[in-house]
Write an enzyme that holds these catalytic residues in place. Structure first.
Site, PDB file in Angstrom:
ATOM      1  N   CYS A 130       0.783  -1.173   0.066  1.00  0.00           N
ATOM      2  CA  CYS A 130       0.158   0.058  -0.060  1.00  0.00           C
ATOM      3  C   CYS A 130       0.939   1.317   0.123  1.00  0.00           C
ATOM      4  O   CYS A 130       0.640   2.128  -0.786  1.00  0.00           O
ATOM      5  CB  CYS A 130      -0.901  -0.078   1.156  1.00  0.00           C
ATOM      6  SG  CYS A 130      -0.170  -0.411   2.696  1.00  0.00           S
ATOM      7  N   HIS A 250      -3.146   6.302   4.160  1.00  0.00           N
ATOM      8  CA  HIS A 250      -1.739   6.606   4.634  1.00  0.00           C
ATOM      9  C   HIS A 250      -1.424   8.024   3.842  1.00  0.00           C
ATOM     10  O   HIS A 250      -1.537   8.411   2.983  1.00  0.00           O
ATOM     11  CB  HIS A 250      -0.846   5.435   3.812  1.00  0.00           C
ATOM     12  CG  HIS A 250      -1.071   4.128   4.319  1.00  0.00           C
ATOM     13  ND1 HIS A 250      -1.743   3.736   5.602  1.00  0.00           N
ATOM     14  CD2 HIS A 250      -0.715   2.875   3.861  1.00  0.00           C
ATOM     15  CE1 HIS A 250      -1.884   2.170   5.777  1.00  0.00           C
ATOM     16  NE2 HIS A 250      -0.913   1.834   4.764  1.00  0.00           N
TER      17      HIS A 250
END
Lengths: 346, 346
Positions: A130, A250
């Protein structure tokens, strides 16, 4: 009528699997038949998808007979065992785990960056980590325009990257704080590691276990995967990966050095404005910059706080945010499948 | 009997002022007389300290008559007006705001780093920014041993750095999340700025307002103050300052380049183990590393995750955590006063 595909989802009930199903429906992927596969324990359970009810089947090698595309998101060990079996039976595996990412026979693909690598696949394609995906989406257009010579990143990663139980742990700890109760930790930083620490009102400078060189596996994933995806084995990349008490999204504080001298912030911003999958949010006069809370549910990678280093003419600082379960995982997997359909590789 | 001092605390009811009072008591600073000063509005209120009840007086110029040490922590505008008045009356001002930090006539001091600068004071001494202090405490012993040529830092800063109301805001937002209610924001990222965003389950890449070069004032404080404290005007320093949903304790992901080649991680660790005010927490086999939740209430700066860059022999990565209200503010102010007493400057 356009071709339709038999799609298998392995790990459909997990945090990423759920998002994969949502993306398949939302993006109207041409599914002829859908098979939901899981461990023996979950087999027989029902799951609703796009108005239909599916019965989860056990993920055995034979379950992949007749499958065109198998989306794996059920942990590295499941992928290691079953992805080759699925590929052997003619399925194209798009694997969201780290099991095959650094295998030289397996393309590691972010469609905006190295879509052409899909053509060399031998049955298994790996979806990158990710935190890597959003970083290379932001860096590749800059590399193309100005060259890239150095990368130093510090991450602010959401708990959803550790799965549903990590989200529940943050919520339980948060509630315990509010009620003045004892806060316990059993999942983070790493479920299988020896010690666990609270994530609520804390940050954890450990994601995944440590390697012998002092970096964590998460940090080494960012370093090695970036070099592989960008076809830049000699590019210096350094990463410090940190978990923060955020549910989804994130964030990354990114320092890069470009090859060209004299590049301006506005030139770099313009390149990013025209880049696929990127939204520039960079208007500091109006306090506009990316934040994880507002990236949730969005497909794009958001870039802001773009500024030139004050000592290094080729140095730039950027702040990069994306929904780690979407572009960081489920969406990128489906985009790989879409690219293969469009490029007639499938 | 050792000399005793008349100490004035300006802003005694604030987040830092409260910690200053605690430190004065805990460290048994030789107080002869204590005066608590605040705005006209707070004058007359009572405050308990070390078993006695004090009446808060209005902070007028005349209130500093007879004061030996005046600890200021009531905002920059109060310091700008009253610190020169206090100094004029013979008090030594230790100012925790940013008002005088870059004034060439004002020493900016972290005792572990540049204690000797205190001797040149002209009545006002500035206490550096919280995020700067812990970084220079960690870097100075490394600079002394191996030289220092480059600094790139990304911070993970606690809300207590924005005062009591920011802590209350995080708590209120956290509770609203838990109860499924709407989350509102009126304080962070910057009380006086136009927009406000939730900090609970979010990170904010803005601390203090923006300057014209795209960096925030907080980032410029880290850059400029570091150069001044370390007497290194040409040292390249870059900072990205980010607020995280942590109550107390700032964390920093720090990349440095030393001057010497071939320095090992163990050599660097050993230098830090022997450094004043530093505790090395760096045993990854046992998941030992600094975290803000566990730094709260401690005087020291914690350093861990020490590792050598994989591409740059002179590059090192460190993770630096300290209690931002203690070493980052109140404690450092009292340590300045203690150093002046010990060095007979007061």
């Amino acid at each position: 009528m356009a071709k339709q595909y038999t799609v298998a989802v392995v790990g459909a009930t997990g945090a990423v699997g759920t998002k994969m199903m949502e993306q398949l429906a939302k993006r109207k992927f041409p599914i002829g038949k859908l098979k939901l596969l899981a461990s023996k324990r979950s087999a027989g359970n029902k799951l609703d998808f796009a108005g239909q009810t599916y019965t989860i089947e056990e993920a055995t090698p034979e379950a992949f007979d007749g499958v065109d595309i198998a989306l794996f998101s059920a942990g590295g060990s499941v992928s290691l065992t079953l992805a080759p079996e699925a590929a052997k039976r003619g399925a194209v595996v798009i694997d969201n785990t780290s099991a095959f990412r650094m295998d030289p026979n397996v393309p590691l693909v972010v469609p905006e960056v190295n879509r052409e690598d899909l053509k060399a696949h031998k049955g298994i394609i790996a979806n990158p980590n990710c935190s890597t995906i959003q970083m290379v989406v932001a860096m590749e257009p800059i590399r193309e325009a100005f060259g890239l010579e150095n990368v130093i990143v510090s991450t602010y990663q959401a708990v959803s990257g550790s799965g549903i139980h990590a989200i529940e742990e943050l919520q339980a700890q948060s509630l315990a704080w509010d009620e003045g109760k004892n806060v316990s930790a059993t999942i983070l930083p790493v479920k299988g590691d020896k010690k666990h620490f609270p994530i609520a009102r804390n940050v954890l400078p450990q994601i995944d276990v440590f390697t012998d060189n002092g970096f964590t596996y998460e940090e080494m994933k960012m370093i090695n995967e970036t070099k592989k995806i960008m076809h830049a084995p000699a590019l210096p990349v350094a990463a410090t990966c940190v978990r923060v008490p955020v549910v989804s999204g994130h964030s990354e504080s990114l320092f890069i050095e470009v090859s060209q001298s004299g590049v301006t912030v506005e030139e770099l911003r313009e390149v990013l404005r025209n880049a696929p999958g990127v939204i520039v949010q960079d208007d500091i006069k109006n306090q506009q910059y990316p934040m994880p809370l507002f990236a949730e549910g969005h497909d794009e990678t958001f870039v802001g706080r773009i500024r030139k280093d004050l000592s290094n003419d080729r140095g730039f600082h950027l702040w990069v945010v994306a929904d780690n379960l979407l572009k960081g995982a489920a969406l990128n997997s489906i985009q790989i499948a879409e690219a293969m359909v469009a490029d007639e590789i499938l």
